[in-house]
Write a protein that holds these residues in place. Sequence first.
Motif, short mmCIF file in Angstrom:
data_model
loop_
_atom_site.label_atom_id
_atom_site.label_comp_id
_atom_site.label_asym_id
_atom_site.label_seq_id
_atom_site.Cartn_x
_atom_site.Cartn_y
_atom_site.Cartn_z
N ARG A 31 0.83 -1.22 -0.04
CA ARG A 31 -0.06 -0.05 0.23
C ARG A 31 0.94 0.97 0.02
NH1 ARG A 31 -3.05 -3.22 3.54
NH2 ARG A 31 -2.41 -2.01 5.35
N ASP A 34 2.05 1.69 -3.46
CA ASP A 34 1.03 2.25 -4.17
C ASP A 34 1.08 3.76 -4.16
OD1 ASP A 34 -0.98 1.79 -6.22
OD2 ASP A 34 -2.48 1.76 -4.65
N ALA A 35 0.89 4.20 -2.93
CA ALA A 35 0.86 5.45 -2.62
C ALA A 35 2.12 6.39 -3.04
CB ALA A 35 0.77 5.82 -0.98
N LEU A 37 3.79 5.63 -5.75
CA LEU A 37 3.47 5.58 -7.34
C LEU A 37 2.63 6.69 -7.40
CD1 LEU A 37 3.47 1.82 -8.21
CD2 LEU A 37 5.23 3.47 -9.01
N MET A 38 1.69 6.83 -6.94
CA MET A 38 0.47 7.84 -7.18
C MET A 38 0.98 9.15 -7.11
SD MET A 38 -2.84 6.11 -5.13
CE MET A 38 -3.98 7.49 -5.73
N SER A 39 1.92 9.48 -6.47
CA SER A 39 2.71 10.80 -6.18
C SER A 39 3.29 11.32 -7.41
CB SER A 39 3.52 11.02 -5.01
OG SER A 39 4.81 10.22 -5.41
N LYS A 43 0.02 3.94 -10.86
CA LYS A 43 -0.41 3.27 -9.64
C LYS A 43 -0.69 1.68 -10.03
CE LYS A 43 -5.01 3.13 -7.19
NZ LYS A 43 -4.75 2.01 -6.47
N SER A 45 -2.01 -1.99 -10.42
CA SER A 45 -3.46 -2.53 -10.63
C SER A 45 -3.83 -3.23 -9.37
CB SER A 45 -3.20 -3.52 -12.01
OG SER A 45 -2.48 -4.63 -11.54
N LEU A 49 -1.21 -5.28 -6.88
CA LEU A 49 -1.38 -4.78 -5.42
C LEU A 49 -1.74 -6.31 -4.75
CD1 LEU A 49 -1.31 -2.52 -3.29
CD2 LEU A 49 -3.71 -2.24 -3.57
N LEU A 158 -3.70 9.02 -14.13
CA LEU A 158 -2.86 7.86 -13.54
C LEU A 158 -2.23 6.93 -14.51
CD1 LEU A 158 -4.30 7.41 -9.90
CD2 LEU A 158 -2.24 8.56 -10.60
N VAL A 160 -1.65 2.70 -15.18
CA VAL A 160 -1.56 1.70 -14.24
C VAL A 160 -0.65 0.78 -14.42
CG1 VAL A 160 -2.98 -0.20 -13.55
CG2 VAL A 160 -4.10 1.93 -14.13
#
Length: 298
Positions: A31, A34-35, A37-39, A43, A45, A49, A158, A160
């Motif tokens: 998690r 993932d966070a 990456l979002m920055s 993201k 998939s 995840l 984003l 993926v």
Amino acid sequence: MVHRLDPLVIRHTHRVPVPDGPAGEGAVAARQFDAALMSVGFKLSAELLEHLSGLARDTVVGIAARTLRTVRELVGDHVRHNVYFIDFPAGVPDTFDFWMRCVTEALADDTTRANTLRQLSTGVVDLLTLPAYGAYQHTYARMLAHHDELIAAAGDRLTVLHRGGSSETELTALYLALAGSPTPLGEEALGDLRELAGHCADGPQPAEIPVRENRAVLNLARVMAGSEPLLDTVTDVLRLACAFAGGDVTLQAPTRLRALPRPVRRTLLAGLDAVVAAAPAKLADVHAHREMWKRLGE
């Protein structure tokens, strides 16, 4: 097992090669990955995840570190990009107004006034000597603060990243895709193909290589790795010779076919013999580049 070429897979396919184990409690690390990456606009998939969550934490952390480094390079986040005009793409002045402002500032500067006046007296000003030209008018940090709203908007888009197979499976698939590309590859992709061709020399090979220039790069890597080249025509042999000489494999520009090492010459001759033995009519293609063949035979 992680492979040094895994970043190529992520960059070209947006797939992350992942191992099947060891199993563990990697949910928290996944998690956090993932966070992070979002920055930067990416993201995981749902499938990826979930898979990472079932791996050991150290394994997830290792995958995350390498993947984040790759995606940062994809978006240029590893370089501090600045803009000349802080409101860009808005706020770009008219060209005449911009240069007039530069001249005005040069006249107001005690260190450049005399030189600027001297140039103005001749009727010609070297714009490159104006202190305002080529110098950022703001710091990188100020530019980032000024564009906070753009950074927030970019977060809505984003890319993926999907779950890949093992490193070897993904590298082989990427190699076959690049080698079988119906269009010429760019310089960066050709470099990637060269790396992959050397690594995959003993594995599955493409059924067809439509672009001859791609074939030349691929064959160079194969021979350097100790494998036989994949030759279809006598011109493929000539392109390979040019590749060894560091010349133009498109055969559009002259290449100085310097003396090649004996092992390379033996490889070229063996390849030429094999092509002609399989289809004698292909020997007629020699006439299209007869002068280069003469130089190669010298």
